[in-house]
Enzyme design. Sequence first.
Site, PDB file in Angstrom:
ATOM      1  N   ASN A 184       0.724  -1.065   0.059  1.00  0.00           N
ATOM      2  CA  ASN A 184       0.110   0.038   0.214  1.00  0.00           C
ATOM      3  C   ASN A 184       0.864   1.046   0.092  1.00  0.00           C
ATOM      4  OD1 ASN A 184       0.628   0.937   2.959  1.00  0.00           O
ATOM      5  ND2 ASN A 184      -0.320  -1.346   3.272  1.00  0.00           N
ATOM      6  N   ARG A 185       0.357   2.316   0.160  1.00  0.00           N
ATOM      7  CA  ARG A 185       1.019   3.549  -0.191  1.00  0.00           C
ATOM      8  C   ARG A 185       1.434   4.582   1.076  1.00  0.00           C
ATOM      9  NH1 ARG A 185      -2.139   7.354  -3.219  1.00  0.00           N
ATOM     10  NH2 ARG A 185      -0.206   8.429  -3.547  1.00  0.00           N
TER      11      ARG A 185
END
Length: 401
Positions: free
Chosen positions: A209-210
């Site tokens: 994920n970011r």
Amino acid sequence: MDKPKVVLGVSGGIAAYKACELLRRLTESGHDVRVVPTEASLHFVGAATWSALSGNPVSAEVWESVHEVPHVRIGQAADLVVVAPATADMLARAAHGLADDLLTNTLLTARCPVIFAPAMHTEMWEHPATQENVATLRRRGAVVVEPAVGRLTGVDTGKGRLPDPDEIFEVCRRVLARGVTRPDLAGRHVVISAGGTREPLDPVRYLGNRSSGKQGYALARTAVARGARVTLIEANTGLPDPAGADVVRAGTAVQLREAVLKAAADADVVVMAAAVADFRPAVYAEGKIKKKDGQEPAAVELVRNPDILAEISAERRGRPGQVVVGFAAETDNVLANGRDKLRRKGCDLLVVNEVGERKTFGSEENEAVVLDADGGETPVPYGPKEALADTVWDLVTRRLD
């Protein structure tokens, strides 16, 4: 406006040269700094260096400029005293209230916040006498920053290294900004997760994920400045270690769970700020998955990862009254989804923020609403992530009290 007055105490350790960088950060950010070295520290960095960098006179003696009563006035006028490095000897003298040089006299007369940044060999730091002296100073309201792990003098490596001067500066800045003499998280152990987990698909690919981890690191730095003992469990952030935090590395959700459960065993507060992957590949390919001409890729089967926040909230493995804080990143129906998650997870507080391609991830700012299990809502307007972190700690301390 008068510049904030900072006393930089320097005791006799090899890390004294690093205090030059801390002094530079303090003076360039608008602080009036008076350096007070010990006699031993002048074997490492001379008085001329301190005077040139600070623009103020430097002395280790109580007998110079006696008409100005420096052994009293320097501490009385200070807005902050920071001792970096603080040797084992300095911690012992400060804990026992000795006043045999200008720096220890200054510490006794200071009525402002006091920060110690220890640096010494691992054996000296871990010695029961040093640990008792540190505990005494913390009970009296001083912020004692945990030393870093790394290369020491010679070939030795371990815990006892002076934290990065930039990180010590951040602790100083936050303590000054709060303007509180006694830290409100003193004596508390807080566990914080930060970053984003990565679930390997093959040796070169992963599901991730970011999350940058910046909000978790802001929580760690503000907790250190408020006197807490901090365990930071980081997942794939690449960020410099915050001064004063014990950092544990984790990669996957399973590894993060193991680290959190272990650290939470004696924690007063657990803050799950990390973005933990909900799923992981059911099968890990030992070799790189190849692209084959004319063939569509095989579907990737996923399995659920453990729900760490729900597990911690249900079991409360730490001390009685342990406070658990969760984070929820939502893209729509933010508050409704947040309330539902708060109910399902069973935590005390839930920080809910709207995320998207240009929102929150990797930014230095954040905007959120902190939901309380008792029904309260605390909106935090768009601003620095450390402002949100301080709001979270304000709400946590109310529950602890």
